[in-house]
Design a protein around this motif. Structure first.
Motif, mmCIF file in Angstrom:
data_model
loop_
_atom_site.group_PDB
_atom_site.id
_atom_site.type_symbol
_atom_site.label_atom_id
_atom_site.label_comp_id
_atom_site.label_asym_id
_atom_site.label_seq_id
_atom_site.Cartn_x
_atom_site.Cartn_y
_atom_site.Cartn_z
ATOM 1 N N PRO A 1 -93.358 -114.165 -54.301
ATOM 2 C CA PRO A 1 -94.159 -114.948 -53.352
ATOM 3 C C PRO A 1 -95.650 -114.705 -53.589
ATOM 4 N N ARG A 2 -96.448 -115.730 -53.387
ATOM 5 C CA ARG A 2 -97.875 -115.621 -53.646
ATOM 6 C C ARG A 2 -98.550 -114.547 -52.817
ATOM 7 N N SER A 3 -98.007 -114.255 -51.710
ATOM 8 C CA SER A 3 -98.671 -113.252 -50.875
ATOM 9 C C SER A 3 -98.526 -111.844 -51.445
ATOM 10 N N PHE A 4 -97.565 -111.614 -52.314
ATOM 11 C CA PHE A 4 -97.384 -110.274 -52.867
ATOM 12 C C PHE A 4 -98.185 -110.059 -54.145
ATOM 13 N N VAL A 5 -98.231 -111.103 -54.983
ATOM 14 C CA VAL A 5 -99.045 -110.989 -56.193
ATOM 15 C C VAL A 5 -99.724 -112.335 -56.428
ATOM 16 N N GLU A 6 -101.014 -112.286 -56.689
ATOM 17 C CA GLU A 6 -101.744 -113.545 -56.834
ATOM 18 C C GLU A 6 -102.837 -113.422 -57.884
ATOM 19 N N LYS A 7 -103.227 -114.565 -58.392
ATOM 20 C CA LYS A 7 -104.314 -114.613 -59.368
ATOM 21 C C LYS A 7 -105.628 -114.678 -58.598
ATOM 22 N N ILE A 8 -106.551 -113.769 -58.915
ATOM 23 C CA ILE A 8 -107.859 -113.839 -58.268
ATOM 24 C C ILE A 8 -108.938 -113.829 -59.362
ATOM 25 N N TYR A 9 -110.144 -114.200 -58.984
ATOM 26 C CA TYR A 9 -111.242 -114.296 -59.951
ATOM 27 C C TYR A 9 -112.461 -113.535 -59.426
ATOM 28 N N LEU A 10 -113.039 -112.711 -60.281
ATOM 29 C CA LEU A 10 -114.257 -112.000 -59.905
ATOM 30 C C LEU A 10 -115.451 -112.697 -60.560
ATOM 31 N N VAL B 1 -102.056 -107.258 -56.849
ATOM 32 C CA VAL B 1 -100.783 -106.954 -56.201
ATOM 33 C C VAL B 1 -101.094 -106.429 -54.804
ATOM 34 N N ASN B 2 -100.659 -107.157 -53.820
ATOM 35 C CA ASN B 2 -100.876 -106.745 -52.428
ATOM 36 C C ASN B 2 -99.689 -105.909 -51.972
ATOM 37 N N LEU B 3 -99.945 -104.646 -51.691
ATOM 38 C CA LEU B 3 -98.856 -103.711 -51.402
ATOM 39 C C LEU B 3 -98.526 -103.675 -49.922
ATOM 40 N N THR B 4 -97.309 -103.258 -49.625
ATOM 41 C CA THR B 4 -96.890 -103.083 -48.235
ATOM 42 C C THR B 4 -97.247 -101.656 -47.790
ATOM 43 N N PRO B 5 -97.279 -101.409 -46.499
ATOM 44 C CA PRO B 5 -97.697 -100.065 -46.045
ATOM 45 C C PRO B 5 -96.613 -99.009 -46.288
ATOM 46 N N THR B 6 -97.050 -97.773 -46.355
ATOM 47 C CA THR B 6 -96.133 -96.632 -46.385
ATOM 48 C C THR B 6 -95.679 -96.347 -44.957
ATOM 49 N N VAL B 7 -94.360 -96.224 -44.799
ATOM 50 C CA VAL B 7 -93.834 -95.917 -43.464
ATOM 51 C C VAL B 7 -93.177 -94.542 -43.518
ATOM 52 N N GLU B 8 -93.627 -93.635 -42.663
ATOM 53 C CA GLU B 8 -93.054 -92.287 -42.647
ATOM 54 C C GLU B 8 -92.609 -91.936 -41.231
ATOM 55 N N VAL B 9 -91.559 -91.158 -41.170
ATOM 56 C CA VAL B 9 -91.134 -90.643 -39.868
ATOM 57 C C VAL B 9 -91.422 -89.142 -39.871
ATOM 58 N N ILE B 10 -92.393 -88.736 -39.091
ATOM 59 C CA ILE B 10 -92.782 -87.329 -39.046
ATOM 60 C C ILE B 10 -92.432 -86.781 -37.665
ATOM 61 N N MET B 11 -91.555 -85.811 -37.604
ATOM 62 C CA MET B 11 -91.108 -85.213 -36.351
ATOM 63 C C MET B 11 -90.731 -86.304 -35.329
ATOM 64 N N GLY B 12 -89.984 -87.264 -35.828
ATOM 65 C CA GLY B 12 -89.495 -88.302 -34.932
ATOM 66 C C GLY B 12 -90.450 -89.461 -34.695
ATOM 67 N N GLU B 13 -91.703 -89.330 -35.168
ATOM 68 C CA GLU B 13 -92.682 -90.392 -34.912
ATOM 69 C C GLU B 13 -92.891 -91.248 -36.159
ATOM 70 N N MET C 1 -95.026 -93.417 -38.642
ATOM 71 C CA MET C 1 -96.436 -93.566 -39.015
ATOM 72 C C MET C 1 -96.523 -94.642 -40.100
ATOM 73 N N LYS C 2 -97.519 -95.493 -39.999
ATOM 74 C CA LYS C 2 -97.742 -96.539 -41.003
ATOM 75 C C LYS C 2 -99.095 -96.302 -41.661
ATOM 76 N N THR C 3 -99.131 -96.312 -42.993
ATOM 77 C CA THR C 3 -100.398 -96.178 -43.706
ATOM 78 C C THR C 3 -100.532 -97.344 -44.677
ATOM 79 N N GLU C 4 -101.663 -98.016 -44.621
ATOM 80 C CA GLU C 4 -101.895 -99.146 -45.532
ATOM 81 C C GLU C 4 -102.062 -98.642 -46.968
ATOM 82 N N ASN C 5 -101.646 -99.424 -47.930
ATOM 83 C CA ASN C 5 -101.897 -99.134 -49.339
ATOM 84 C C ASN C 5 -102.819 -100.204 -49.907
ATOM 85 N N PRO C 6 -103.936 -99.796 -50.518
ATOM 86 C CA PRO C 6 -104.876 -100.802 -51.022
ATOM 87 C C PRO C 6 -104.249 -101.643 -52.125
ATOM 88 N N PRO C 7 -104.704 -102.893 -52.284
ATOM 89 C CA PRO C 7 -104.168 -103.729 -53.367
ATOM 90 C C PRO C 7 -104.529 -103.144 -54.724
#
Lengths: 547, 547
Positions: free
Chosen positions: A9-18, A33-45, A47-53
């Motif tokens: 899908p275009r939202s996951f990988v796309e052609k861009i121009y600088l 490549v637009n990455l999805t966030p890292t999801v971790e469960v720490i002591m039951g909680e 946590m979501k962390t964004e990953n840069p493209p």
């Protein structure tokens, strides 16, 4: 090329121009490549962390841009048609088929080397600087690769931007030891197989899979037409070995080759848009007897032709004799010279012998002559070389050839694996690229056995993308490790789709994974869920965090 | 295995056996390729020159011998069942399934190391000496590899012959830096796929394609039965990771693992005939926190299990605590220890870090403890390592581990190529083997993605045979280059069948060649007849000879 094959899908990988800064009209294409966030469960909680493209170098040009419709019969859009810079003087001519082509005006020079030596930064130079610095700006990494740096490397002859003014479809790319290692894909029909359409398709596949340049080694019929189809659709520089077409022009009779027919062929190909020529000008007749004690003699096709011509006529190699004229022609189109190693070893036993290094010395002499004419030049290398002898090739090349970029075929580190020579040669290629080789000519699984088909081209390119990238890592290219780290983090996070998109062949990675099971679960069939070390590790981590 | 697959006529390639001198009953099997003569036309005259036969190392045992009929249910013939030597005292016991097995009498030792240290040459030692010296005697090459040399290398702990007295089906082979580089093929089912028959078939395919040892990493059900099927049919040593079966015995619950269940598993596998065990005894609990800053944590399955156990129980690794007892058990069967690297790096970013080298130091300590008990030992190594960091792995291993043989998984030189990790890792494997690694654990294209099938096993083995052979060439193994030269001469002579038979995968080479054209003609589709450099070269040579 069938667009539907790029089924992410275009939202996951796309052609861009600088954009450029010196030349704001530049549009430097890459994949993001637009990455999805890292999801971790720490002591039951949770946590979501964004990953840069992550930005990936893209050799497929507009073929990856879903906004662009391509008509193969018409060719792709000529990206560089309006590019110009201080001092460049171009005129229009008509070639043998009545097509309008370009050349530098009589007495002027079109080469990147000429302008670099005058301290002029061309659009090509800024383009490649932006292209090389993947992710650096975004991640705050300080890169030494600036347009000025590119200019200085070109001026010193340590780098080349093959960029024929008649091939405006090609995106600028740079070949030099201080830049990312590039790979070339050889295509082209022989007299016994493959059609024009198949070769154009192989060329496009090559770019799609990641070839930085392609060489059209066609030796059969319709050479002009095949090359036109390839050039008008190729977003990467195209190289050829003009002696092949010259030989076709004289009916395949080596004795009938001459400087005149070769010169006519050169001009024809310059006008058509070939970006670099392999020219076996360093094979002097005096070196031919040195090959007699070899196990496999001369294995370069060009080398075989030239040595036979020399012996039949008892004359010196006409490519050597007319080298200055060759340079004068090429300078008007900015065609680069890839000085061919006609005496490269064809087996382990012949590696690093007197014949090979004698020719290499002459190639070094020709580098200086070409530079005197402002023609961009690089050097071709072996071949078959056992691992312990690879370093000597690189060292001698630097010494003899005045730091001109090295462009090697492999080398293959053993002779015993026909059917797998993409691997024997990727082993040698990774090493020699680490030592300093700037571009690697791929070898396919069919080497020594037959003409590669599309699947063989894919295998060859992937093996060489691995070798080149491994060398970028080993040499410490500023942008190289970002991709490895992003992929490994995705792997550790069980972000399977991200892992696939960051890999060199997303389709294959995904297909292999799916062979065993469903995409949704957090393990693969390799270990199963109970024995997955990464899963165990994450469980441990989620329990002991903070201890 | 289907014999009809070996479809080359017996007169071209055949299984032959060389006799021992110290032990005349030894029959050391190898392949002999009988070559056709070189035919040259010199100045119109036809000349024929014989080419001597070439002996190839053969890991496929009786499966390549067309005189032997194999019944997979019964197993292959126990080659070593009658072998004995001075001092060896064996008794018979019955295992948990009622099958008669062997062990050294209480208080005695069965290991090759024990006898080597006493200056006794066992049949195994003579066998491997003959096996390593391919073609040397026939070609008059003086080889340093004698039975005495083998004994001395074993006595110094620099080499290992895995040779469980309960696996008499296995041919002796030697793992050591001064011998030809060996490769291992990992097979074994996981809980989510593959059957017993498939795994036995993969084991046999592994031997057929050239694996020197196989590791059965089964983690699913029927571990004992799968292993029995493999052992009774395997002509090569078999390794396992006993902690996998121990974990199955406690229902997959890491917390329930204990020394007692592990010990029971060890003895079960010793009696069954496993030749070497991967034991993660060097992963001390103090090293676990060092992995927290890693990108990928712990990626070794055994390492993951042990570290979780340590943290759950807040105790030291029981494999370390009971290491002397482990050695006492193994010494009675001559099972070798492959000291596992539970903290090997799982990505480029984690390579050569503190955790990895801390464990390696402890492995060195364990080598000395094992040698004190006369147990043959080698060391497992990474993993994922960029090229510029590979040498340090070898250097530190030699320094810390007292020259015990190194046995590495790859290493993979980049993380970006899932689907092609047989290639990323063959690049690293070739390098580390050149630096001194004695055995390479293969990686298949499915690594990181799924369980390999038979075709993946073939691809993995071929990539590793290339890496190992390339290293043999680079290290100057006395017999290595003979095969390359014979193959290249066949290539130059257009002796296609000879070329195929000398290659690592004759079936594939021939199939690729035939894809394009007929066998009889003297060129392949790659260049076609007019552009074949070898043909040009031969034409030149036949014209100018004597000039």
């Amino acid at each position: 090329m069938n667009k539907s094959k790029v089924h992410t899908p275009r939202s996951f990988v796309e052609k861009i121009y600088l954009k450029g800064e010196l030349y704001p009209y530049l549009k430097v294409g890459m994949k993001r490549v637009n990455l999805t966030p890292t999801v971790e469960v720490i002591m039951g909680e949770t946590m979501k962390t964004e990953n840069p493209p992550v930005y990936l170098y893209d050799t497929s040009g507009v073929f990856f841009d879903s906004q662009v419709k391509v008509n193969l019969a018409k060719g792709i859009s000529p990206l560089r048609s309006d590019w110009s810079w201080e001092g460049l003087q171009i005129e229009t001519v008509v070639d043998k088929c009545g097509i309008e082509r370009k050349q530098a005006k009589q007495g002027t020079i079109a080469t990147q080397l000429f302008y670099a030596k005058q301290g002029i930064i061309t659009p090509q130079m800024e383009y490649v600087a932006i292209r090389e610095n993947l992710n650096c700006k975004e991640l705050g990494i300080d890169s030494f690769i600036t347009p000025e740096f590119v200019m200085k490397e070109l001026a010193a002859g340590r780098a080349v931007i093959p960029s024929n003014i008649n091939h405006p479809e090609a995106e600028p790319m740079i070949i030099g030891t201080k830049f990312s290692v590039k790979i070339n894909s050889n295509i082209g029909n022989s007299s016994t197989s493959s059609t024009l359409e198949e070769e154009v398709e192989k060329a496009l596949c090559s770019c799609r899979y990641g070839a930085d340049t392609i060489m059209d080694l066609s030796t059969g019929s319709s050479i002009y037409q095949t090359r036109e189809g390839i050039l008008r659709n190729s977003p990467v520089p195209v190289g050829t070995v003009p002696i092949y077409q010259a030989l076709e022009k004289v009916g395949g009779v080596v004795a009938n080759l001459s400087w005149e027919v070769f010169k006519e062929t050169l001009i024809e190909q310059c006008l058509q848009g070939v970006d670099y020529f392999t020219i076996h000008a360093g094979l002097l007749s005096a070196y031919i007897p040195l090959t007699r004690k070899r196990l496999c003699g001369i294995v370069s096709r060009g080398g075989g032709i030239i040595s036979q011509w020399c012996e039949l006529h008892q004359k010196e190699n006409f490519l050597y004799e007319h080298f200055d004229e060759i340079c004068d022609i090429l300078a008007r189109y900015d065609v680069a010279i890839s000085l061919g190693d006609g005496l490269r070893p064809g087996c382990i036993s012949d590696a690093n012998d007197e014949a090979q290094f004698a020719e290499l010395k002459t190639l070094g002499e020709l580098v200086l002559r070409a530079r005197g004419k402002y023609v961009q030049t690089f050097i071709e290398g072996p071949g078959h070389v056992p691992m312990q002898k690879i370093k000597e090739n690189m060292d001698k090349q630097i010494e003899y050839c005045h730091e001109a970029p090295f462009y090697t075929l492999g080398p293959l580190v053993t002779d015993v694996a026909p059917g797998y020579d993409h691997i024997t040669s990727a082993i040698g290629a990774a090493q020699i690229a680490w030592y300093g080789t700037a571009m690697l000519c791929y070898v396919t699984p069919k080497e020594h056995l037959g003409l590669p088909n599309k699947e063989d081209v894919r295998e060859g390119i992937m093996a060489y993308k691995i070798a080149a990238h491994a060398a970028d890592l080993a040499k410490g290219h500023p942008a190289a490790m970002i991709r490895d780290n992003a992929l490994s983090k995705a792997r550790y996070d069980f972000r399977w789709r991200d892992q696939f998109l960051l890999s060199i062949d997303p389709e294959r990675a995904e297909a292999y994974f799916k062979e065993g099971k469903l995409l949704e679960d957090d393990y693969c069939t390799m270990c199963g869920p109970n024995f997955c070390a990464m899963r165990l590790n994450r469980e441990r981590k989620s329990n002991v965090k903070g201890k």
